[in-house]
Design a protein around this motif. Sequence first.
Motif, PDB file in Angstrom:
ATOM      1  N   PHE A   1       8.945  27.387   2.602  1.00 24.59           N
ATOM      2  CA  PHE A   1       7.755  27.150   3.416  1.00 24.59           C
ATOM      3  C   PHE A   1       8.104  26.357   4.677  1.00 24.59           C
ATOM      4  O   PHE A   1       7.615  25.242   4.888  1.00 24.59           O
ATOM      5  N   PRO A   2       8.928  26.906   5.541  1.00 31.14           N
ATOM      6  CA  PRO A   2       9.387  26.140   6.704  1.00 31.14           C
ATOM      7  C   PRO A   2       8.267  25.737   7.655  1.00 31.14           C
ATOM      8  O   PRO A   2       8.408  24.756   8.395  1.00 31.14           O
ATOM      9  N   THR A   3       7.160  26.467   7.654  1.00 28.93           N
ATOM     10  CA  THR A   3       6.067  26.141   8.587  1.00 28.93           C
ATOM     11  C   THR A   3       5.279  24.912   8.162  1.00 28.93           C
ATOM     12  O   THR A   3       4.437  24.434   8.929  1.00 28.93           O
ATOM     13  N   ALA A   4       5.548  24.391   6.970  1.00 26.42           N
ATOM     14  CA  ALA A   4       4.751  23.261   6.468  1.00 26.42           C
ATOM     15  C   ALA A   4       5.222  21.916   7.016  1.00 26.42           C
ATOM     16  O   ALA A   4       4.569  20.907   6.775  1.00 26.42           O
ATOM     17  N   PHE A   5       6.337  21.897   7.750  1.00 30.06           N
ATOM     18  CA  PHE A   5       6.934  20.617   8.115  1.00 30.06           C
ATOM     19  C   PHE A   5       7.125  20.489   9.621  1.00 30.06           C
ATOM     20  O   PHE A   5       7.394  21.464  10.320  1.00 30.06           O
ATOM     21  N   GLY A   6       6.971  19.244  10.087  1.00 31.22           N
ATOM     22  CA  GLY A   6       7.165  18.933  11.484  1.00 31.22           C
ATOM     23  C   GLY A   6       8.471  18.213  11.723  1.00 31.22           C
ATOM     24  O   GLY A   6       9.313  18.060  10.823  1.00 31.22           O
ATOM     25  N   ASP A   7       8.645  17.744  12.944  1.00 35.23           N
ATOM     26  CA  ASP A   7       9.840  17.007  13.343  1.00 35.23           C
ATOM     27  C   ASP A   7       9.394  15.763  14.098  1.00 35.23           C
ATOM     28  O   ASP A   7       9.219  15.789  15.314  1.00 35.23           O
ATOM     29  N   GLN A   8       9.187  14.678  13.362  1.00 42.15           N
ATOM     30  CA  GLN A   8       8.758  13.420  13.957  1.00 42.15           C
ATOM     31  C   GLN A   8       9.726  12.279  13.667  1.00 42.15           C
ATOM     32  O   GLN A   8       9.551  11.180  14.172  1.00 42.15           O
ATOM     33  N   TYR A   9      10.752  12.553  12.839  1.00 40.70           N
ATOM     34  CA  TYR A   9      11.674  11.492  12.429  1.00 40.70           C
ATOM     35  C   TYR A   9      13.121  11.955  12.578  1.00 40.70           C
ATOM     36  O   TYR A   9      13.424  13.150  12.505  1.00 40.70           O
ATOM     37  N   GLN A  10      13.986  10.982  12.768  1.00 42.81           N
ATOM     38  CA  GLN A  10      15.415  11.249  12.869  1.00 42.81           C
ATOM     39  C   GLN A  10      16.043  11.264  11.468  1.00 42.81           C
ATOM     40  O   GLN A  10      15.391  10.949  10.480  1.00 42.81           O
ATOM     41  N   THR A  11      17.320  11.588  11.418  1.00 46.92           N
ATOM     42  CA  THR A  11      18.004  11.637  10.129  1.00 46.92           C
ATOM     43  C   THR A  11      18.009  10.279   9.445  1.00 46.92           C
ATOM     44  O   THR A  11      17.936  10.192   8.215  1.00 46.92           O
ATOM     45  N   ASN A  12      18.056   9.193  10.227  1.00 46.86           N
ATOM     46  CA  ASN A  12      18.056   7.853   9.630  1.00 46.86           C
ATOM     47  C   ASN A  12      16.667   7.381   9.213  1.00 46.86           C
ATOM     48  O   ASN A  12      16.503   6.263   8.739  1.00 46.86           O
ATOM     49  N   GLY A  13      15.650   8.224   9.403  1.00 46.72           N
ATOM     50  CA  GLY A  13      14.298   7.892   8.967  1.00 46.72           C
ATOM     51  C   GLY A  13      13.464   7.183  10.000  1.00 46.72           C
ATOM     52  O   GLY A  13      12.263   6.968   9.777  1.00 46.72           O
ATOM     53  N   LEU A  14      14.032   6.813  11.128  1.00 51.25           N
ATOM     54  CA  LEU A  14      13.260   6.156  12.180  1.00 51.25           C
ATOM     55  C   LEU A  14      12.518   7.200  13.004  1.00 51.25           C
ATOM     56  O   LEU A  14      12.908   8.376  13.067  1.00 51.25           O
ATOM     57  N   ALA A  15      11.432   6.779  13.636  1.00 52.08           N
ATOM     58  CA  ALA A  15      10.607   7.694  14.415  1.00 52.08           C
ATOM     59  C   ALA A  15      11.413   8.297  15.559  1.00 52.08           C
ATOM     60  O   ALA A  15      12.241   7.630  16.183  1.00 52.08           O
ATOM     61  N   GLY A  16      11.167   9.571  15.827  1.00 51.49           N
ATOM     62  CA  GLY A  16      11.859  10.263  16.908  1.00 51.49           C
ATOM     63  C   GLY A  16      12.303  11.648  16.489  1.00 51.49           C
ATOM     64  O   GLY A  16      12.765  11.851  15.367  1.00 51.49           O
ATOM     65  N   MET A  17      12.148  12.620  17.353  1.00 52.02           N
ATOM     66  CA  MET A  17      12.524  13.991  17.034  1.00 52.02           C
ATOM     67  C   MET A  17      14.030  14.169  17.114  1.00 52.02           C
ATOM     68  O   MET A  17      14.696  13.541  17.931  1.00 52.02           O
ATOM     69  N   ASN A  18      14.562  15.053  16.271  1.00 54.10           N
ATOM     70  CA  ASN A  18      15.992  15.373  16.333  1.00 54.10           C
ATOM     71  C   ASN A  18      16.252  16.869  16.261  1.00 54.10           C
ATOM     72  O   ASN A  18      17.382  17.299  16.044  1.00 54.10           O
ATOM     73  N   GLY A  19      15.193  17.661  16.421  1.00 60.27           N
ATOM     74  CA  GLY A  19      15.359  19.111  16.421  1.00 60.27           C
ATOM     75  C   GLY A  19      15.470  19.730  15.052  1.00 60.27           C
ATOM     76  O   GLY A  19      15.730  20.939  14.940  1.00 60.27           O
ATOM     77  N   GLN A  20      15.257  18.939  13.985  1.00 63.70           N
ATOM     78  CA  GLN A  20      15.343  19.445  12.619  1.00 63.70           C
ATOM     79  C   GLN A  20      14.101  19.024  11.847  1.00 63.70           C
ATOM     80  O   GLN A  20      13.531  17.962  12.100  1.00 63.70           O
TER      81      GLN A  20
END
Length: 860
Positions: free
Chosen positions: A196-215
């Motif tokens: 279900f890839p459409t269920a998720f956004g991109d608002q956090y980085q890999t380290n869990g802090l706020a910010g988009m990382n393209g994933q």
Amino acid sequence: MIMRFVLFVSLLLSSLSVITPDDPPAVIRINLLGYRPGSPKIAVWGSLTGQTAGTFELVDEQTSQVIRQLPAGRAFGEYGPFRQTYRLDFSAFRKPGRYYLRTADGARSPGFRIGEGVYAGAADFCLRYMRQQRSGYNPFLKDSCHTHDGYTMYGPMPDSTHIDASGGWHDASDYLQYVTTSANATYHLLAALRDFPTAFGDQYQTNGLAGMNGQPDVLDEARWGLDWLLKMHPTDTWLFNQLGDDRDHSAMRIPKQDSMYGKGAERPVYFATGQPQGLFKYKNRATGVASTAGKVSSALSLGYQLLRNRQANYVSRAYVDKLQKRSQSAYTLGIQKPGNSQTAPGRAPYFYEEDNYVDDMELATVEQLNATRATGAQATKWQNTALAFARREPVTPWILNDTARHYQWYPFVNVGHAELAKHLPRASRKTVTDFYKSGIETIWKRGSQNAFYRGVPFTWCSNNLTTSFATQCFWYRQLTADDQFASLEQANFDWLFGCNPWGTSFVYGLPANADTPSDPHSSFTHLKNYPIDGGLVDGPVRGSIYGNLIGITLHEPDEYAPFQSKVAVYHDDYGDYSTNEPTMDGTASLVYLLAAKHAETYKPAPKPIPGRKATLPANKLPVKRGTDRNSTYFKGAKIRGDTTVRNLALVFTGDEFADGGSSIARTLQKHSVRASFFLTGRFLRNPAFASLVKQLKQGGHYLGPHSDQHLLYCDWTRRDSLLVNRQQFVNDLRANYAALAQVDHTDKTPRLFLPPYEWYNDSIAAWTKREGVQLINYTPGTLSHADYTTPQDRNYRSSATILTSIRAYEQQKTAGLNGFILLMHIGTASARTDKLYAHLDEFLSEFRQKGYQFVRIDEL
């Protein structure tokens, strides 16, 4: 998970419910998240006194118009605290909107939505809890913990050898970490993204802090699990099973560095030997390694499949190759050492007593098939091996039993059946899907006789069982197109979100402004009043289990007292560790289910017709409502809306002064803009402001509370130091609402509160939530809130300076003022002659031309 001593005896309580004259004679329980137009839509009416219901009404919440009158149907009789129950079926009604149900006896349900997007953003919301459970670096606390883990036990190396085992997730409200639950959680997160890839956004980085990382954020969270699993399986033959033990339970604390294990800040790391373990008096009953090895293999394999084609700057080729290699070596260990690898007890006889493993090896086998992309004879060999495992456990054993030891049959759903069925020819496929069907029919036989369709047993972690069973029903329906159990599937989903005897959602903070856990068994909430958004709590237990628990003390009067019974007990009270403790793995399973519910309704935006440009007149721009998953929160208050939508909310506060009120109202009317006004009780009761308040109400603006007496809640320099106690806060807020009710009779949803002085802390946010209200505050970054300052003030800001700060922020930030809550004052002291509200007309014109739409705060 924190466990205490339980006497498993068959003593039944005569009754746990106590009815008082103030209790309602009947209640209506609904799914507080809402219903999709095409899904089954069932509420449950329950009577505490035995009366009956003939009909019920579906009412438009906005207009109070009765939309439908429908028959209540057949009576289902007694269940739990209820002496009579009915299933109120309004499935045929499909029109989107906000509604409530009521019956002639005075029972009324909470308001609910019908709409295709009612579950949008919910899966992402539950990821907040997963991020908060991180060990190593914790993005919620912006601090690190357990960085010295750990020292080995039972391994081929000398005991107390140090290995790097930092990372992963804390298991529940304690800080133990188990490979079995972490691997299962990691797999569910990865599967949710795959399916279900459409269920998720991109608002956090890999380290869990706020910010988009393209994933997608769900992939970032799953990677945190994958990284830890690789540390726990560092070589072909080394597999660790557990980090820490029940010495963790010596005290409640916010995670930092533990020191109760006898070796500084390190914790013990237990090697998976396949033999009984326990450092003190008590031992587990381990018989092998396969239950852990199979889960690890499956998670690493699925991680490999999803990451092997990701962009190089997100994962390295070496990392992807390592996932594949360790997946294969874990699978080999499972084949070589069949049996159950239970967790190790410490000073008490408590551990995860897993007694099955063939389900784990079935799934691991299928994922090896998927990862290798085998065809022909090799594919057939993998399929036959997986099918042999499947036949050894066709139905997950908890379904066939009404009692179980803790985590005795885990995971609570056999994922392997669903994955294997996708590979099999029709005849063999039916064999596997019939395994699912047999289990579903067993639960249906138990549940079909009560109004809640409740057939899942009330053992510890009943909500995890419910989530897993609803997922099994979903997979069966998807694999077979057989929808005969759709109502049972929906009933189990509805149960989690309010259609249960207590009328509560079991997920902290979801949905907002509804009855959800507010006092869970959690150090975060109990010690610091930190919200644990998205956490799924354990759920109700059988009355006979609860009645024989040792060490439970409720800290507050039981708000659900009328609805407790020998059938099941649930408390929203820190003192009840058996029903109200959130779990990481249960939440991860719920992420999958919520993603499935979202994806069933997802409709991609229509593609534009070539050569045609859609245009609308500037004064006819539609209001675009943001989604809460893209909102920003700070210390429990919502401080910004969806940054992907060009919406902007103007907020005005008022206490002593109102000199700008009429000017502001006229300017807003000129531009057809609706704003939001948060007013103190003193303001609302001031006769001089009565006509202005009436004017604002008639203008369609949002009117909300700003405290009754404009109290300062916490110290300016020591924010965590409260200047009021909870009762003072509650009395003041309720007085403000009473004054507001005299001028605004609208039953607002959501209920929002902007704190006085725009200053608060986590305690204020938690107290606000317990009143059924969401705390909000302005978006930081501009100087608009300084429009009250006077030339005599050291921090005086002129209107020109304030407007420059707003324009500069809008130009410098990628998202501009998207989702912004811009705060100003409805009036200021006479010493300030340079009034910011005098510039409102030019401000609205300028930012309208930039494409911003001005919305009320409840629309942001």
